[in-house]
Scaffold this motif. Structure first.
Motif: not given
Length: 307
Positions: A253-277
Protein backbone atom coordinates in the motif's frame (compact mmCIF):
# COMPACT_ATOMS: atom_id res chain seq x y z
CA UNK A 1 41.70 -40.84 -18.93
CA UNK A 2 43.26 -39.20 -15.89
CA UNK A 3 45.66 -36.59 -17.29
CA UNK A 4 49.02 -35.67 -15.88
CA UNK A 5 48.91 -32.27 -17.61
CA UNK A 6 46.32 -29.60 -18.36
CA UNK A 7 47.67 -27.51 -21.21
CA UNK A 8 46.50 -24.10 -22.36
CA UNK A 9 48.29 -21.28 -24.14
CA UNK A 10 50.87 -18.96 -22.61
CA UNK A 11 50.83 -15.17 -22.70
CA UNK A 12 47.76 -13.04 -22.09
CA UNK A 13 44.65 -14.78 -20.87
CA UNK A 14 40.91 -14.51 -21.32
CA UNK A 15 37.87 -15.69 -19.43
CA UNK A 16 37.33 -18.83 -21.50
CA UNK A 17 40.57 -20.65 -20.68
CA UNK A 18 40.50 -19.36 -17.10
CA UNK A 19 37.02 -20.77 -16.56
CA UNK A 20 37.95 -23.98 -18.38
CA UNK A 21 40.84 -24.28 -15.94
CA UNK A 22 38.42 -23.92 -13.03
CA UNK A 23 36.53 -26.99 -14.23
CA UNK A 24 39.55 -29.11 -15.10
CA UNK A 25 41.65 -28.37 -12.03
CA UNK A 26 38.74 -29.37 -9.81
CA UNK A 27 38.30 -32.67 -11.64
CA UNK A 28 42.03 -33.41 -12.00
CA UNK A 29 43.74 -31.77 -9.01
CA UNK A 30 46.83 -33.93 -9.42
CA UNK A 31 47.45 -32.68 -12.96
CA UNK A 32 50.05 -30.00 -13.60
CA UNK A 33 48.75 -26.87 -15.33
CA UNK A 34 51.00 -25.94 -18.27
CA UNK A 35 50.75 -22.64 -20.14
CA UNK A 36 52.66 -23.00 -23.41
CA UNK A 37 52.45 -22.75 -27.19
CA UNK A 38 55.41 -25.07 -27.72
CA UNK A 39 54.59 -27.86 -30.21
CA UNK A 40 55.68 -30.56 -27.77
CA UNK A 41 53.00 -29.40 -25.34
CA UNK A 42 50.09 -28.62 -27.67
CA UNK A 43 50.31 -31.92 -29.51
CA UNK A 44 47.68 -34.39 -28.23
CA UNK A 45 48.85 -37.23 -26.04
CA UNK A 46 47.43 -39.77 -23.60
CA UNK A 47 48.79 -37.82 -20.64
CA UNK A 48 47.11 -34.45 -21.29
CA UNK A 49 44.04 -32.34 -21.95
CA UNK A 50 44.71 -29.37 -24.25
CA UNK A 51 42.30 -26.42 -24.47
CA UNK A 52 42.07 -23.04 -26.18
CA UNK A 53 45.14 -23.84 -28.21
CA UNK A 54 46.26 -26.42 -30.77
CA UNK A 55 43.98 -25.70 -33.72
CA UNK A 56 41.84 -28.84 -33.31
CA UNK A 57 38.65 -29.90 -31.57
CA UNK A 58 38.77 -33.64 -30.95
CA UNK A 59 37.28 -34.71 -27.64
CA UNK A 60 38.52 -38.31 -28.04
CA UNK A 61 42.07 -37.00 -28.41
CA UNK A 62 41.63 -34.59 -25.50
CA UNK A 63 42.06 -31.34 -27.43
CA UNK A 64 39.50 -28.52 -27.28
CA UNK A 65 40.33 -25.51 -29.44
CA UNK A 66 37.90 -23.19 -31.23
CA UNK A 67 40.14 -20.83 -33.22
CA UNK A 68 40.52 -22.95 -36.36
CA UNK A 69 38.54 -22.95 -39.59
CA UNK A 70 35.49 -25.14 -39.19
CA UNK A 71 35.42 -24.38 -35.46
CA UNK A 72 32.68 -26.19 -33.52
CA UNK A 73 29.21 -24.69 -33.27
CA UNK A 74 26.28 -25.44 -31.03
CA UNK A 75 23.18 -27.04 -32.49
CA UNK A 76 21.67 -23.58 -32.95
CA UNK A 77 24.75 -22.31 -34.80
CA UNK A 78 26.21 -20.25 -31.98
CA UNK A 79 29.97 -20.58 -31.49
CA UNK A 80 31.76 -22.37 -28.71
CA UNK A 81 34.78 -21.06 -26.88
CA UNK A 82 37.05 -23.45 -25.04
CA UNK A 83 34.88 -22.96 -21.95
CA UNK A 84 31.78 -24.16 -23.76
CA UNK A 85 33.61 -27.21 -25.10
CA UNK A 86 35.04 -28.11 -21.71
CA UNK A 87 31.62 -27.61 -20.09
CA UNK A 88 29.97 -29.77 -22.73
CA UNK A 89 32.29 -32.70 -22.04
CA UNK A 90 33.19 -32.25 -18.36
CA UNK A 91 30.43 -30.11 -16.87
CA UNK A 92 28.35 -32.99 -15.54
CA UNK A 93 31.37 -34.51 -13.82
CA UNK A 94 32.17 -31.13 -12.33
CA UNK A 95 28.66 -30.72 -10.95
CA UNK A 96 28.81 -34.17 -9.42
CA UNK A 97 32.18 -33.30 -7.87
CA UNK A 98 30.52 -30.20 -6.38
CA UNK A 99 28.06 -32.47 -4.60
CA UNK A 100 24.92 -31.89 -6.65
CA UNK A 101 22.49 -34.80 -6.50
CA UNK A 102 22.23 -36.97 -9.60
CA UNK A 103 18.64 -35.97 -10.29
CA UNK A 104 19.69 -32.31 -10.59
CA UNK A 105 22.68 -32.78 -12.89
CA UNK A 106 20.99 -32.48 -16.27
CA UNK A 107 18.88 -29.48 -15.32
CA UNK A 108 21.87 -27.73 -13.78
CA UNK A 109 24.18 -28.56 -16.68
CA UNK A 110 21.71 -27.08 -19.14
CA UNK A 111 20.78 -23.99 -17.13
CA UNK A 112 24.41 -23.12 -16.29
CA UNK A 113 25.34 -23.55 -19.95
CA UNK A 114 22.61 -21.16 -21.07
CA UNK A 115 23.03 -18.51 -18.38
CA UNK A 116 26.77 -18.53 -17.66
CA UNK A 117 28.77 -20.47 -20.25
CA UNK A 118 27.09 -19.26 -23.44
CA UNK A 119 27.65 -15.54 -22.73
CA UNK A 120 31.34 -16.27 -22.17
CA UNK A 121 31.47 -18.19 -25.45
CA UNK A 122 29.75 -15.44 -27.40
CA UNK A 123 31.89 -12.68 -25.91
CA UNK A 124 35.12 -14.56 -26.56
CA UNK A 125 34.15 -15.11 -30.20
CA UNK A 126 33.08 -11.50 -30.76
CA UNK A 127 29.46 -12.53 -31.27
CA UNK A 128 28.37 -10.53 -28.22
CA UNK A 129 29.75 -7.12 -27.30
CA UNK A 130 28.42 -5.75 -24.01
CA UNK A 131 27.76 -2.02 -24.14
CA UNK A 132 26.67 0.76 -21.86
CA UNK A 133 27.98 1.80 -18.45
CA UNK A 134 28.20 -1.79 -17.18
CA UNK A 135 30.17 -3.14 -20.15
CA UNK A 136 33.47 -3.00 -18.27
CA UNK A 137 31.95 -4.76 -15.28
CA UNK A 138 31.11 -8.05 -17.00
CA UNK A 139 32.95 -11.11 -15.72
CA UNK A 140 35.19 -11.42 -18.84
CA UNK A 141 36.15 -7.75 -18.58
CA UNK A 142 36.88 -7.95 -14.87
CA UNK A 143 38.99 -11.09 -15.23
CA UNK A 144 41.04 -9.44 -17.97
CA UNK A 145 41.86 -6.53 -15.68
CA UNK A 146 43.92 -9.04 -13.69
CA UNK A 147 46.43 -9.41 -16.52
CA UNK A 148 49.82 -7.74 -16.06
CA UNK A 149 50.14 -4.21 -17.37
CA UNK A 150 51.99 -3.71 -20.64
CA UNK A 151 55.33 -2.68 -19.14
CA UNK A 152 55.56 -5.37 -16.49
CA UNK A 153 58.49 -7.19 -18.02
CA UNK A 154 59.11 -9.95 -15.48
CA UNK A 155 59.10 -13.31 -17.33
CA UNK A 156 56.78 -14.98 -14.82
CA UNK A 157 54.28 -12.10 -14.69
CA UNK A 158 51.69 -13.71 -16.97
CA UNK A 159 51.75 -17.06 -15.20
CA UNK A 160 51.60 -15.45 -11.78
CA UNK A 161 48.65 -13.27 -12.83
CA UNK A 162 46.93 -16.30 -14.37
CA UNK A 163 47.19 -18.18 -11.07
CA UNK A 164 45.74 -15.26 -9.12
CA UNK A 165 42.93 -14.82 -11.65
CA UNK A 166 42.19 -18.55 -11.57
CA UNK A 167 41.44 -18.40 -7.85
CA UNK A 168 39.04 -15.50 -8.40
CA UNK A 169 37.36 -17.17 -11.37
CA UNK A 170 36.94 -20.31 -9.28
CA UNK A 171 35.12 -18.39 -6.58
CA UNK A 172 32.61 -17.03 -9.11
CA UNK A 173 31.91 -20.43 -10.68
CA UNK A 174 31.56 -22.21 -7.34
CA UNK A 175 29.30 -19.49 -5.94
CA UNK A 176 27.08 -19.56 -9.03
CA UNK A 177 26.81 -23.35 -8.89
CA UNK A 178 25.99 -23.21 -5.18
CA UNK A 179 23.31 -20.59 -5.76
CA UNK A 180 21.79 -22.54 -8.64
CA UNK A 181 21.79 -25.73 -6.60
CA UNK A 182 20.07 -23.89 -3.77
CA UNK A 183 17.35 -22.72 -6.15
CA UNK A 184 16.64 -26.30 -7.15
CA UNK A 185 16.45 -27.36 -3.49
CA UNK A 186 14.16 -24.43 -2.74
CA UNK A 187 11.84 -25.33 -5.59
CA UNK A 188 10.46 -28.40 -3.84
CA UNK A 189 9.79 -26.39 -0.67
CA UNK A 190 8.08 -23.60 -2.58
CA UNK A 191 5.93 -26.04 -4.55
CA UNK A 192 4.69 -27.58 -1.30
CA UNK A 193 3.91 -24.12 0.06
CA UNK A 194 1.99 -23.28 -3.12
CA UNK A 195 -0.13 -26.40 -2.63
CA UNK A 196 -0.79 -25.39 0.97
CA UNK A 197 -1.78 -21.85 -0.04
CA UNK A 198 -4.35 -23.14 -2.52
CA UNK A 199 -6.11 -20.17 -4.10
CA UNK A 200 -4.93 -17.78 -1.41
CA UNK A 201 -3.00 -14.73 -2.56
CA UNK A 202 -0.26 -15.01 0.09
CA UNK A 203 2.49 -17.63 0.01
CA UNK A 204 4.05 -18.47 3.39
CA UNK A 205 7.52 -20.00 3.38
CA UNK A 206 9.48 -21.47 6.30
CA UNK A 207 12.50 -19.23 5.60
CA UNK A 208 13.84 -16.83 3.01
CA UNK A 209 14.68 -18.62 -0.24
CA UNK A 210 14.41 -18.17 -4.03
CA UNK A 211 10.70 -18.46 -4.81
CA UNK A 212 9.88 -16.87 -8.17
CA UNK A 213 11.09 -19.72 -10.45
CA UNK A 214 8.89 -22.26 -8.66
CA UNK A 215 5.91 -19.87 -8.72
CA UNK A 216 6.31 -19.43 -12.48
CA UNK A 217 6.72 -23.18 -13.09
CA UNK A 218 3.61 -23.89 -11.02
CA UNK A 219 1.59 -21.32 -12.94
CA UNK A 220 0.58 -19.75 -9.62
CA UNK A 221 -0.43 -16.43 -11.18
CA UNK A 222 -2.86 -15.71 -8.36
CA UNK A 223 -0.13 -15.21 -5.77
CA UNK A 224 0.70 -11.58 -4.92
CA UNK A 225 2.87 -11.60 -1.80
CA UNK A 226 5.29 -13.87 0.05
CA UNK A 227 5.70 -14.03 3.84
CA UNK A 228 8.65 -15.67 5.60
CA UNK A 229 10.67 -15.40 8.82
CA UNK A 230 14.03 -13.69 9.01
CA UNK A 231 16.63 -13.82 11.77
CA UNK A 232 14.68 -11.65 14.22
CA UNK A 233 11.46 -10.68 12.46
CA UNK A 234 9.16 -11.52 9.54
CA UNK A 235 9.18 -10.26 5.98
CA UNK A 236 6.42 -9.42 3.51
CA UNK A 237 7.66 -9.12 -0.06
CA UNK A 238 6.19 -8.66 -3.51
CA UNK A 239 6.64 -10.96 -6.51
CA UNK A 240 8.28 -9.58 -9.65
CA UNK A 241 6.23 -9.74 -12.84
CA UNK A 242 9.18 -10.68 -15.05
CA UNK A 243 12.81 -11.79 -14.89
CA UNK A 244 13.92 -8.33 -16.01
CA UNK A 245 12.96 -5.14 -14.25
CA UNK A 246 11.46 -4.47 -10.85
CA UNK A 247 7.72 -4.22 -11.59
CA UNK A 248 5.71 -6.30 -9.13
CA UNK A 249 2.46 -8.19 -9.47
CA UNK A 250 1.23 -5.87 -6.71
CA UNK A 251 2.89 -3.13 -4.66
CA UNK A 252 2.46 -2.77 -0.95
CA UNK A 253 0.00 0.00 0.00
CA UNK A 254 1.09 3.50 -0.92
CA UNK A 255 0.17 4.82 2.51
CA UNK A 256 2.81 2.54 4.09
CA UNK A 257 5.75 3.75 2.00
CA UNK A 258 8.76 4.77 4.06
CA UNK A 259 7.08 4.33 7.45
CA UNK A 260 8.38 2.40 10.44
CA UNK A 261 7.36 1.25 13.90
CA UNK A 262 4.63 3.36 15.55
CA UNK A 263 3.89 5.42 12.44
CA UNK A 264 3.41 2.29 10.36
CA UNK A 265 1.33 0.59 13.04
CA UNK A 266 -0.97 3.61 13.17
CA UNK A 267 -1.45 3.79 9.41
CA UNK A 268 -1.97 0.07 8.72
CA UNK A 269 -3.63 -0.83 12.02
CA UNK A 270 -1.42 -3.88 12.63
CA UNK A 271 0.38 -4.16 15.96
CA UNK A 272 3.95 -5.26 15.32
CA UNK A 273 4.26 -3.71 11.86
CA UNK A 274 7.82 -2.38 11.89
CA UNK A 275 8.91 -1.18 8.44
CA UNK A 276 7.87 -0.63 4.83
CA UNK A 277 10.42 0.27 2.18
CA UNK A 278 9.74 3.49 0.32
CA UNK A 279 9.78 1.45 -2.90
CA UNK A 280 6.84 -0.63 -1.54
CA UNK A 281 8.38 -3.98 -2.47
CA UNK A 282 9.21 -5.21 1.04
CA UNK A 283 7.90 -4.72 4.58
CA UNK A 284 8.72 -6.20 7.97
CA UNK A 285 6.85 -7.14 11.11
CA UNK A 286 7.78 -8.37 14.57
CA UNK A 287 5.65 -11.53 14.42
CA UNK A 288 4.23 -14.03 11.97
CA UNK A 289 0.70 -12.93 12.78
CA UNK A 290 1.54 -9.29 12.07
CA UNK A 291 3.26 -10.16 8.78
CA UNK A 292 0.31 -12.23 7.59
CA UNK A 293 -2.11 -9.48 8.60
CA UNK A 294 -0.08 -6.92 6.63
CA UNK A 295 0.02 -9.22 3.62
CA UNK A 296 -3.75 -9.68 3.68
CA UNK A 297 -4.30 -5.91 3.89
CA UNK A 298 -1.94 -5.47 0.94
CA UNK A 299 -3.90 -8.09 -1.01
CA UNK A 300 -7.19 -6.34 -0.29
CA UNK A 301 -5.87 -3.01 -1.53
CA UNK A 302 -4.24 -4.53 -4.61
CA UNK A 303 -7.41 -6.37 -5.56
CA UNK A 304 -9.56 -3.30 -4.94
CA UNK A 305 -7.51 -1.19 -7.36
CA UNK A 306 -7.22 -3.97 -9.93
CA UNK A 307 -3.52 -4.79 -9.69
Amino acid sequence: MIPDFLVTHSGGFHADELLSSVILTRLFPQARLIRSRAPEWITPGQDRIIYDVGGVYDADAGIFDHHQRGAPLRDDGQPYSSFGLIWKHYGREYLAACGLPADHLEAMHSSFDASFVLPIDLTDNGALSPSGPLANLTLPALLETLKPVFDEAEPEADDRAFGAALAIARSFVEARIAQSGAKLRAEAIVRQAIDTAGQGRVLELPRGMPFRPAIIKAGADHLLFVVHPREKDWCVTGIRRADEGFALRADLPKAWAGLANGELEEVCGVEGASFCHNGRFIAAAATREAALAMAELAVQEAVSIGE
